[in-house]
Enzyme design. Structure first.
Site, PDB file in Angstrom:
ATOM      1  N   GLY A  65      54.785 -29.383 -12.411  1.00  0.00           N
ATOM      2  CA  GLY A  65      53.924 -28.269 -12.032  1.00  0.00           C
ATOM      3  C   GLY A  65      53.415 -28.455 -10.611  1.00  0.00           C
ATOM      4  N   GLY A 105      51.882 -25.347  -8.266  1.00  0.00           N
ATOM      5  CA  GLY A 105      50.668 -24.612  -8.599  1.00  0.00           C
ATOM      6  C   GLY A 105      49.515 -24.937  -7.663  1.00  0.00           C
ATOM      7  N   GLN A 106      48.330 -24.421  -8.028  1.00  0.00           N
ATOM      8  CA  GLN A 106      47.163 -24.562  -7.146  1.00  0.00           C
ATOM      9  C   GLN A 106      46.813 -26.033  -6.911  1.00  0.00           C
ATOM     10  OE1 GLN A 106      43.308 -23.613  -8.726  1.00  0.00           O
ATOM     11  NE2 GLN A 106      42.426 -23.171  -6.728  1.00  0.00           N
ATOM     12  N   ASP A 124      58.972 -28.342 -10.740  1.00  0.00           N
ATOM     13  CA  ASP A 124      58.334 -27.128 -11.254  1.00  0.00           C
ATOM     14  C   ASP A 124      59.429 -26.260 -11.847  1.00  0.00           C
ATOM     15  OD1 ASP A 124      56.634 -24.728 -11.583  1.00  0.00           O
ATOM     16  OD2 ASP A 124      55.259 -25.782 -10.251  1.00  0.00           O
ATOM     17  N   ILE A 125      59.022 -25.228 -12.558  1.00  0.00           N
ATOM     18  CA  ILE A 125      59.991 -24.310 -13.173  1.00  0.00           C
ATOM     19  C   ILE A 125      60.668 -23.447 -12.104  1.00  0.00           C
ATOM     20  CG2 ILE A 125      58.266 -22.509 -13.680  1.00  0.00           C
ATOM     21  CD1 ILE A 125      60.507 -23.279 -16.475  1.00  0.00           C
ATOM     22  N   ARG A 126      59.975 -23.293 -10.951  1.00  0.00           N
ATOM     23  CA  ARG A 126      60.594 -22.581  -9.822  1.00  0.00           C
ATOM     24  C   ARG A 126      60.173 -23.224  -8.516  1.00  0.00           C
ATOM     25  NH1 ARG A 126      56.602 -19.421 -11.932  1.00  0.00           N
ATOM     26  NH2 ARG A 126      58.053 -18.484 -13.403  1.00  0.00           N
ATOM     27  N   TYR A 168      43.230 -21.152 -24.377  1.00  0.00           N
ATOM     28  CA  TYR A 168      43.346 -22.243 -23.397  1.00  0.00           C
ATOM     29  C   TYR A 168      42.446 -23.425 -23.778  1.00  0.00           C
ATOM     30  CZ  TYR A 168      42.838 -24.460 -18.770  1.00  0.00           C
ATOM     31  OH  TYR A 168      42.793 -25.337 -17.728  1.00  0.00           O
ATOM     32  N   LYS A 180      43.380 -27.323 -24.717  1.00  0.00           N
ATOM     33  CA  LYS A 180      42.864 -28.477 -23.967  1.00  0.00           C
ATOM     34  C   LYS A 180      42.090 -29.429 -24.890  1.00  0.00           C
ATOM     35  CE  LYS A 180      44.494 -27.777 -19.842  1.00  0.00           C
ATOM     36  NZ  LYS A 180      45.520 -28.714 -19.314  1.00  0.00           N
TER      37      LYS A 180
END
Ligand code: SER
Length: 313
Positions: free
Chosen positions: A9, A12-13, A35-37, A143, A147
């Site tokens: 990941g 991401g941010q 990452d996935i992209r 979410y 978690k």
């Protein structure tokens, strides 16, 4: 020990800034981004990158073996607002990716894991102010449920299998380099972009909704700090409370007005208001401060100044 890091990941941010910082500390070729992209040009150019679906155990295992990975930072997740729209998808991504890294560590294919938890583990029945490390936790969001469950499994894998997993409960994170995606605290980033462009912002949270927040550099420092600490200092193996600043949409708009006096706010709360209302307003993070020396640096004033300066350029 030959440290080789995998970030899952990485686009991401948090992943983007974490990748940059880990590469500058440990060397570009020792930090594999995945990452996935594909991500930003800067990230793609800065070192090795692999496409990876975090829910695919065999793909992750193959990558770990090929690159002789010793540590994994699992930053892939679906955040709170998007997860309310796709609860089962969020559960699958957030849980399966965690089981994949926990099982790689159980099988001694990796040595150490970082996994982020969140203030979303708390719920409406949790004390809202200076929320303690150990308290009532009845999360009401998809979410938050993922978690909270993840925290239980991290602790379980540590006690039962000796897995060295480390975690912090991030508050809302503010940064100018990468946009957040699908969170309830995203307004606190978006507001700066809109303030510079249009001098106005329509907030999806009400004026007085106070939430725990943090400037990204502090979050990156905490993340690398907990991973670098000697294992004996990490006494909590579910996840540490982590605090810095707390503010409401009204507070941040006033802080922006000190730089942009024409700036105007409007409030149109949407479905994210209920999510925010179930979360704490401030966090007691004394155990992180005592156990591994956590200390934040950036207050709201500094955050506002840095965000406006960098986004104006
Ligand atoms: N910032 C996240 C969100 O809003 C919480 O961890 O979803």
């Amino acid at each position: 020990m030959k440290k080789r890091i995998l970030i899952v990941g990485a686009c991401g941010q948090i992943g983007t800034e974490l990748t940059t910082e880990l590469r500058s500390r440990f060397g570009s070729h020792k930090v594999i981004a995945s990452d996935i992209r594909e991500g930003s040009e800067e990230l793609m150019r800065s070192g090795p990158f692999e496409i990876l679906d975090a829910t695919d155990y065999y793909a992750m295992e193959d990558l770990v073996m090929r690159h002789e990975i010793t540590e994994v930072y699992l930053m892939a997740a679906m955040l709170s607002a998007t997860a309310e729209k796709f609860p089962l998808k969020a559960w699958n991504l957030n849980m399966n990716s965690l089981f994949n890294v926990l099982n790689l560590a159980k099988e001694k294919k990796i040595e150490k894991i970082f996994w982020p938890s969140s203030i979303a583990v708390f719920g409406g029945t949790t004390p809202k102010k200076d929320t303690p490390q150990r308290t009532i936790m009845e999360p009401s969001t998809a979410y938050g449920i993922s978690k909270q469950t993840g925290e239980r499994w991290c602790e379980y894998y540590h006690h039962k299998y000796g897995v060295d997993v480390r975690s912090i409960r991030y508050p809302g994170l503010i940064s100018y380099k990468t946009l957040p995606g699908g969170g309830t605290t995203d307004y606190a980033v978006d507001i700066f972009h809109k303030a510079i462009k249009h001098n106005r912002y329509v907030s999806f949270l009400s004026a007085e909704t106070t939430l725990p927040m943090m400037y990204m550099d502090d979050a990156i420092k905490a993340t690398i700090g907990i991973m670098q600490a000697p294992a004996g200092q990490i006494k909590i193996r579910s996840s540490y409370n982590l605090g810095a600043i707390s503010f409401s949409p009204k507070d941040i708009s006033e802080s922006i007005q000190e730089h942009l006096p024409e700036f105007r706010m409007e409030y149109k709360p949407d479905f994210r208001q209920a999510i925010a209302d179930s979360w704490p307003q401030s966090i007691d993070d004394s155990e992180a401060r005592d156990d591994w020396g956590w200390a934040h640096e950036y207050d709201l004033e500094a955050t506002t100044r840095i965000m406006l300066e960098n986004l104006s350029n």
